[in-house]
Design a protein around this motif. Structure first.
Motif, short mmCIF file in Angstrom:
data_model
loop_
_atom_site.label_atom_id
_atom_site.label_comp_id
_atom_site.label_asym_id
_atom_site.label_seq_id
_atom_site.Cartn_x
_atom_site.Cartn_y
_atom_site.Cartn_z
N ILE A 1 0.82 -1.21 0.00
CA ILE A 1 0.00 0.00 0.00
C ILE A 1 0.86 1.27 0.00
N ASP A 2 2.04 1.18 0.65
CA ASP A 2 2.92 2.36 0.72
C ASP A 2 3.36 2.83 -0.66
N SER A 3 3.43 1.89 -1.58
CA SER A 3 3.92 2.27 -2.92
C SER A 3 2.77 2.68 -3.84
N LEU A 4 1.55 2.71 -3.32
CA LEU A 4 0.39 3.02 -4.19
C LEU A 4 -0.40 4.22 -3.68
N GLU A 5 0.29 5.18 -3.17
CA GLU A 5 -0.36 6.39 -2.65
C GLU A 5 -1.19 7.06 -3.75
N GLY A 6 -2.42 7.35 -3.44
CA GLY A 6 -3.28 8.02 -4.44
C GLY A 6 -3.92 7.06 -5.42
N ILE A 7 -3.42 5.83 -5.47
CA ILE A 7 -3.97 4.83 -6.40
C ILE A 7 -4.83 3.83 -5.64
N ALA A 8 -4.25 3.25 -4.60
CA ALA A 8 -4.98 2.26 -3.79
C ALA A 8 -5.62 2.96 -2.59
N VAL A 9 -6.55 2.27 -1.97
CA VAL A 9 -7.13 2.79 -0.73
C VAL A 9 -6.46 2.05 0.43
N ARG A 10 -5.94 2.84 1.38
CA ARG A 10 -5.27 2.23 2.54
C ARG A 10 -6.33 1.53 3.40
N PRO A 11 -6.26 0.18 3.54
CA PRO A 11 -7.33 -0.54 4.23
C PRO A 11 -7.65 0.00 5.63
N SER A 12 -6.61 0.37 6.38
CA SER A 12 -6.87 0.80 7.77
C SER A 12 -7.75 2.05 7.81
N THR A 13 -7.72 2.85 6.75
CA THR A 13 -8.52 4.08 6.76
C THR A 13 -10.01 3.79 6.58
N LEU A 14 -10.34 2.56 6.19
CA LEU A 14 -11.75 2.23 5.96
C LEU A 14 -12.45 1.76 7.23
N ARG A 15 -11.67 1.44 8.24
CA ARG A 15 -12.24 0.84 9.44
C ARG A 15 -13.28 1.74 10.13
N PRO A 16 -12.98 3.03 10.33
CA PRO A 16 -13.98 3.86 11.02
C PRO A 16 -15.31 3.91 10.26
N ALA A 17 -15.25 4.06 8.94
CA ALA A 17 -16.49 4.12 8.15
C ALA A 17 -17.24 2.79 8.22
N PHE A 18 -16.48 1.70 8.17
CA PHE A 18 -17.07 0.36 8.28
C PHE A 18 -17.78 0.22 9.63
N ASP A 19 -17.06 0.58 10.69
CA ASP A 19 -17.64 0.45 12.04
C ASP A 19 -18.90 1.29 12.18
#
Lengths: 328, 277
Positions: free
Chosen positions: B207-225
């Protein structure tokens, strides 16, 4: 059929105004709708035919769903899932059409899983090879289309209309079956052998789908008089074979009937003798997969019971809650 | 399935002729970089494996309407999988089928949660509930990806996943508040599946090499919760406490279930190397 229709009553008995209206509608090729008066025999014949057709769609999901998890490409897997899902949808429209005649879905389902209701015997044959997905589409759905296209004009409105939608989808089903076989016939020796072996197994059972010969078909005459059915079993079977022969030539597949030949006089393909013993055996419950098909349907029904009960209980609680809110 | 169809009809309908890949996703010059391809494999494998599982329900569902509905979800997911695997394959000149049928287990990138077996209907629903809510948050954000192909796939997928989310939510409510038996089964299923939730939101080094391209999974946790909280509250279900599985799907360390699933999925194709179907 152009003669005067005299269903159920002898010509000497005076018929009611309602019955005369019904006869007039049939004679004029109009549709009978759920609220119209209809003779009890007409209603029964329709419930029998429509529910058998619905059951056939539902049981017919099994031989194909057998290959969903093993389909050899993602595209084929997607098409197969869509096709089997279409069949569930067809079952649902048809059960709904039968419900407009007073049948209940629970009763129809119970009759099916108790082994009391008929469904097309063709689905009691197994699908041991991927090529069977091709044969089912090309031969079984092909035969179903020949049977069903005339039903789009069936005199009972909800049935005719359901058949219009079903036939559109069936023609995709037949085409994808043909494509599966074509791909196999253009493939490796093993694939060609797989296709031929499959057609060898499905050809005769598919011809039997049109039902017994006309002189041995007890329900046909009345159904034709009521315009539920428009063509005889033998007529439709002949039409199907005439359609298959050129398609088999395109595929490079041999139809397993050594007596099949073109009759110059009638301009039709004459077929060899159909072995009806096998048909009657399968019909009597002695086919390869009768027990398995019913057991699988019964298992799905039994294992799903707690889910259906939960949905019903939840719906009751929700509507009670709504009533409380309205009352307060 | 179009958005309109899915909104209009819970038991929507997909015809056989709409199962070809969307033209905009397969044409054009876009070739994935190796890192983007790896990321596309993550997402593609999740959809493929889950679709394979749901496909096994068709003709076995508790009611006909669910044969149709689960079939719809499976079809949507295989559509996403095909687009993503097709795109992943552009990096190494492989087709979607090369990737689906000719990779072995360690080369798959699926999460353990999608590998969990169907179980009873409650397990299937619990798995779908978790994954659909995750995928909805994921694709909602991936629409803004700097990678145009991923953004296009996400824009299409998010509408479909929105329906999957609704479908599974309705069933969580029905099962949790239906009968004593259905409630017991729903609670068991949620607790059986929950150990595999954490892996979904773990950030792998890729994920570190895909900034702006991929979605960082950990950032989805609050919205999921926050998306699942009101559903669980209405259903009077608690988030299970207990085991957390160590996962490892993104690096090719899989559950015991995957090998069986692949054996079944790949058996015919592998018996005929070089054949086309």
């Amino acid at each position: 059929m152009t003669s005067t229709i005299t269903p159920d009553t002898s010509a000497s008995v005076a018929i009611s105004v309602e019955e005369q209206q019904f006869n007039d509608l049939i004679e004029a090729d109009s549709r009978i709708e759920p609220r119209d008066w209809m003779p009890e025999g007409y209603r029964k014949a329709l419930v029998r035919q429509i529910s058998q057709h619905a059951h056939s769609e539902i049981i017919g999901m099994q031989p194909e769903s057998n290959w969903i998890t093993r389909a050899p490409s993602l595209k084929r897997k997607a098409i197969l899932m869509a096709k089997v899902q279409d069949e569930a949808g067809h079952g649902l429209y048809l059960y709904s059409a039968a419900q407009t005649l007073g049948a209940t879905r629970d009763d129809m389902t119970d009759a099916l899983i108790a082994g009391k209701a008929r469904y097309s015997s063709i689905f009691n044959y197994p699908t041991p090879s991927w090529a069977d997905m091709g044969s089912i589409g090309w031969l079984v759905d092909g035969a179903a289309i020949c049977n069903q296209v005339p039903l789009c004009r069936a005199s009972y409105g909800p049935y005719g209309r359901a058949m219009v939608r079903i036939c559109k989808e069936e023609s995709f089903h037949q085409r994808q079956g043909f494509e599966i076989l074509l791909e196999l016939m253009q493939g490796t020796d093993e694939q060609r052998q797989m296709a031929q072996d499959s057609v060898d197994r499905w050809y005769w059972p598919a011809l039997m789908m049109f039902g017994p010969p006309d002189d041995d078909s007890p329900n046909s005459a009345q159904s034709m008089a009521w315009k539920i059915k428009r063509h005889s079993n033998d007529e439709l079977r002949q039409r199907f074979v005439n359609m298959l022969v050129p398609q088999a030539a395109v595929l490079g597949i041999t139809l397993p009937d050594p007596d099949l030949h073109f009759n110059e006089e009638t301009q039709q393909w004459d077929l060899g003798v159909i072995d009806w013993t096998e048909f009657h055996e399968v019909l009597a419950g002695r086919g390869p997969n009768n027990a398995q098909r019913l057991q699988r349907r019964r298992d799905a029904h039994d294992e799903g019971k707690w889910v259906r009960e939960a949905a019903a209980a939840y719906a009751r609680k929700q509507s009670a809650r709504t009533e409380e809110m309205v009352a307060s | 399935m179009s958005d309109d169809d899915s909104k209009a009809d819970v038991h929507g309908h997909v015809a056989v002729d709409v199962t070809t890949l969307d033209a905009e996703l397969i044409e054009g010059p876009s070739v994935a970089t190796p890192d983007v391809a790896e990321y596309a494999l993550w997402l593609g494998d999740d959809s493929l494996i889950l679709s394979q599982q749901l496909g096994a329900w068709i003709s076995r569902a508790p009611e006909l309407e669910e044969d149709v509905a689960l079939g719809n979800v499976a079809l949507d997911l295989i559509g996403h999988a095909r687009s993503l695997l097709h795109y992943a394959g552009t990096a190494t000149n492989r087709t979607e089928d090369d990737l689906a049928y000719w990779r072995t287990e360690p080369d798959f990138r699926s999460l353990h949660i999608v590998e969990q077996p169907n179980g009873d209907f409650a397990h299937t629903i619990a798995r779908q509930f978790v994954v659909s809510h995750y995928l909805f948050e994921l694709y909602s954000r991936l629409r803004a990806s700097a990678d145009a192909t991923l953004a296009a796939i996400a824009a299409k997928a998010v509408k479909e996943v929105d329906y999957h989310r609704d479908h599974s939510t309705q069933w969580v409510l029905r099962l949790a508040q239906g009968t004593d038996e259905s409630r017991r089964r729903m609670i068991t299923a949620l607790s059986d599946l929950w150990p595999y939730v954490e892996e979904i939101f773990r950030d792998d080094p890729l994920i570190d090499s895909l900034e702006g391209i991929a979605v960082r999974p950990s950032t989805l946790r609050p919205a999921f919760d926050s998306a699942i909280a009101p559903v669980l509250a209405e259903a009077e279900l608690e988030i299970p406490r207990g085991f957390v599985a160590s996962g490892g799907g993104r690096t090719g360390r899989h559950s015991e279930h995957l090998a069986f699933l692949l054996a079944e999925m790949q058996v015919l194709t592998r018996a005929h190397p070089g054949a086309s179907w």
